[in-house]
Design an enzyme around this catalytic site. Sequence first.
Site, mmCIF file in Angstrom:
data_model
loop_
_atom_site.group_PDB
_atom_site.id
_atom_site.type_symbol
_atom_site.label_atom_id
_atom_site.label_comp_id
_atom_site.label_asym_id
_atom_site.label_seq_id
_atom_site.Cartn_x
_atom_site.Cartn_y
_atom_site.Cartn_z
ATOM 1 N N THR A 38 0.864 -1.369 -0.127
ATOM 2 C CA THR A 38 0.161 -0.050 0.085
ATOM 3 C C THR A 38 1.026 1.160 -0.007
ATOM 4 O O THR A 38 0.442 2.285 -0.661
ATOM 5 C CB THR A 38 -1.063 -0.054 1.216
ATOM 6 O OG1 THR A 38 -1.862 -1.107 1.313
ATOM 7 C CG2 THR A 38 -1.856 1.462 1.315
ATOM 8 N N THR A 110 1.114 -4.230 4.605
ATOM 9 C CA THR A 110 0.859 -4.657 5.920
ATOM 10 C C THR A 110 0.307 -6.076 6.099
ATOM 11 O O THR A 110 0.308 -6.409 7.324
ATOM 12 C CB THR A 110 0.177 -3.482 6.575
ATOM 13 O OG1 THR A 110 -1.196 -3.492 5.617
ATOM 14 C CG2 THR A 110 0.771 -2.165 6.570
ATOM 15 N N ASP A 111 -0.256 -6.719 5.161
ATOM 16 C CA ASP A 111 -0.880 -7.977 5.284
ATOM 17 C C ASP A 111 -0.045 -8.996 6.069
ATOM 18 O O ASP A 111 -0.394 -9.780 6.876
ATOM 19 C CB ASP A 111 -1.741 -8.403 4.008
ATOM 20 C CG ASP A 111 -2.880 -7.721 3.804
ATOM 21 O OD1 ASP A 111 -3.418 -7.013 4.833
ATOM 22 O OD2 ASP A 111 -3.357 -7.790 2.515
#
Length: 344
Positions: A38, A110-111
């Site tokens: 992201t 971030t996942d």
Amino acid sequence: MQRGGQLGLILACVAATALAAPQARPKPRITILTTGGTIASRAGAPMQPGAALIAAIPQLAEHADISVEEIVRVGSSRMTPSHWLSLSKRIDALFREEPSLPGVVVTHGTDTLEETAFFLNLTVRDRRPVVLTGSMRASDEVSADGPANLLNAVRTAASKEAAGRGVLVVLNESITAARDVWKTHNRRVDTFRSPELGLLGYIDPDGVVFYRSPARPHTSKSEFDVSELDALPNVVLVADYAGFDGTLMDGVIARRPAGLVVAGFAGGRLSEGGRHVVRQAAAAGIPVVVSSRVPGGRIVGEAVSGLPAVVARDLSPHKARILLMLALTRTRQLEDIQRIFDTY
């Protein structure tokens, strides 16, 4: 006073002034490795390449001389163990080639950021800081958090106090340990937290401040060496649930994965189906680790009493999978694997 004497006096005053003036401290050189996510994303557009991501934050140059390398450009849900190996090896190579390099920053989606961070925490062979960062908002959203997070990650990597504390995760002006951190929310900028053990420190306008250090072995004190590995052992993760039919896993077990992690209930308790999976895997010679889907608390041995399984203690299922993958590069004996889980 003669002209020569006046000139000498002027030169002496200039020299004294130059000596008295504060000398500009050389900026540290920080390498940023980019992987996409992201932080590199924009609505309706391809992800930015690593160089463009860094160029968009000119304030970085106030704190360090930056070099950037793009390792991969993917959303973190597409991260693989192969990417982990590439990152770990490249970081070790950078530290080996540049003894004066203070630290390395990795930008990441971030996942799976906490998984990558934990893998690097166990495999990077240097005590200098490796700092992972990302963002919860794309670069073209209002109040995008990526620029501040990356700036703070660079400041942390350049901090002498960061050395020896293992791999760090920096977002939202907070510093967390790779072993302890969880992603706790899908949108909030304060998503990365350490619910059980707390933060390591903060990044404030006047400096990077630490309050504690991780106690478990990491980086230069880790026993794991992936430098000669081209792939990691295949470890399967399965979640237990109410009414779980353990025979659904018989086909997976028949394919003989290298290891199995079962995410049980609080404290590692298992349904009858979950217990069936442990027994069937053990009968097939597959090491099994039992973890908990609940973030808080520690699993004790009684939770798997009578079952041939290792307990993950307080590691999340995903991090238990990573540690089992690495443990299997050294041993397949349950007692040795349990020793590794008790240690790390």
